[in-house]
Enzyme design. Structure first.
Site: not given
Ligand code: ZN
Length: 433
Positions: A349, A214
């Site tokens: 998220d 990420k």
């Molecule tokens: Zn996130």
């Protein structure tokens, strides 16, 4: 080779191998289903089938009608609609937004975070999410949680973990809003400047155990800094990160709001975009050219805007300003991207919003213009394709892991039913009944 050598050494020393901790496999199981979507790619709904699951936790065959062999375990879902287990490509299992979060940065250890994660992982699984990608947590916390759920000792989804995100000094992932002398303690080892440092940080993440990388290509809403939402890692840094990750067999997904950061990351060859708030026509063109996935996280935009505009707003002024600015733009962005034919994978998220509420994203995706079937595909076959796990997850055809959920009613008519999952199985083991 190294693993084999280590396993041999462990066996020689009489140490318990990780495999020995796995509970004994369940007996042969016959899941009798009233309606079932075996492969969301086709969208076809079959009626009156029996899924046969062997001791390895995989679908062995799908038989017509309701059948069972003597001695087998029978699960009766004749009154239900059965789907493959859901996949959330963007969660943060070790945290959840709350008014004390700033204090918790200093009071909670990485062990505390792992145990918080165990609690949230169970909620996630019981909500029907049998696989998640965790896109940001301390390595020690999330890798331990991943191993515990994989062993079957802890109830939780299958976890693919990025661990600590690659971010610029002073960027979204840095130890913002604390005295300089504390930054030296709290700064993650994945904060980098310059192509060489960022390449090294990426390689170190792979070495530490990251399943995917990420990268924080732009500023972010919830970091306690007024540094905006534009590109933070340079073109050269992004290229170095993507090249290093790909050369070691890892996909790279970028947290990106500003169009400059989205497009720079896509030009660097990145695989997917999280959020994508300011996606512009050039970004759409690059996404289609690269076959990149968009993971919209509409729930995050919705949730932070609600907090920032609500009576109980606990954000700092800088965070609240970013939340009010970015949140409301996301639904329209997804509508445009979907209409243009950009590939969409499901991600929430969660951790920004509350764990266990993940399926609310289906409602928002449909509001943005996806059909209920397209939203279900995003959370099954498309998510599996994005995460490179299509052979294991995303469908219920023979060979796939027996990850399945059931709802009462027809989610193709009312996608909000997926917020009320009545049955959850992961790898042949029942977690909600
Ligand atoms: Zn996130």
């Amino acid at each position: 080779m190294i693993r084999t050598a280590m396993a041999a050494a462990a066996a020689a020393l009489g140490l318990a191998s990780a495999a020995r901790a796995v509970p004994p496999p369940p007996p042969i199981t016959f899941v009798q289903v009233g309606r079932v979507m075996l492969d969301p790619a086709s969208g076809r709904v079959d009626t009156a089938k029996t899924l046969v699951i062997k001791g390895d936790g995989r679908i062995a065959e799908v038989r017509d009608g309701y059948v069972a062999d003597p001695g087998g375990r029978v699960i009766d879902l004749k009154d239900s609609f059965v789907l493959p287990g859901l996949i959330d490509c963007h969660v943060h299992l070790t945290s959840e937004t709350n008014p004390n979060q700033n204090v918790e940065r200093f009071t909670k250890t990485k062990a505390d975070l792992a145990l918080d994660g165990a609690y949230f992982a169970k909620k996630t699984l019981e909500a029907g999410f049998t696989t998640v990608a965790d896109l940001g947590a301390p390595n020690e916390s999330i890798f331990a949680l991943r191993a515990a759920t994989a062993s079957g000792r802890l109830a939780g989804p299958r976890i693919l973990a990025a661990g600590s995100a690659i971010s610029a000094h002073g960027g979204h992932g840095d130890a913002n809003d604390m005295p300089d002398e504390l930054v030296r303690i709290y700064r993650a080892p994945t904060i980098c400047s310059g192509a060489d440092e960022c390449r090294r940080a990426t390689r170190e993440q792979v070495r530490s155990g990251a399943d995917l990388i990420k990268v924080l290509a732009t500023g972010g809403v919830l970091s306690r800094t007024n540094a905006g939402l534009n590109q933070q890692l340079t073109d050269e840094e992004l290229k170095a990160i993507v090249q290093a990750a790909h050369s070691m067999g890892r996909i790279v997904t970028a947290h990106a709001h500003g169009a400059d950061g989205i497009n720079a990351f896509l030009r660097a060859g990145g695989d997917s975009i999280e959020h994508g708030t300011y996606l512009d026509p050039e970004g759409v063109r690059l996404m289609k050219q690269n076959g990149a996935y968009l993971i919209p996280t509409l729930m995050a935009g919705d949730y932070v805007a609600k907090i920032a505009n609500g009576p109980g707003n606990f954000f700092t002024p800088a965070v609240a300003a970013k939340a009010r600015e970015a949140g409301p733009k996301m639904l329209g962005m997804v509508s445009r991207a979907h209409a243009a034919g950009v590939k969409i994978a499901f991600g929430t998220d969660t951790g920004v919003s509350r764990h266990g509420d993940n399926a609310y994203e289906f409602v928002l995706l449909v509001r943005a213009g996806l059909s209920p079937l397209e939203a279900i595909q995003a959370a099954t076959v498309r998510a599996a394709d994005h995460l490179r796990i299509s052979e294991d997850a995303g469908a219920l055809t023979p060979g796939h892991s027996a990850d399945l959920i059931a709802v009462k009613g027809d989610p193709l008519q009312d996608v909000s039913l997926l917020q009320h999952v009545s049955f959850v199985m992961k790898a042949g083991a029942v977690y909600k009944d």
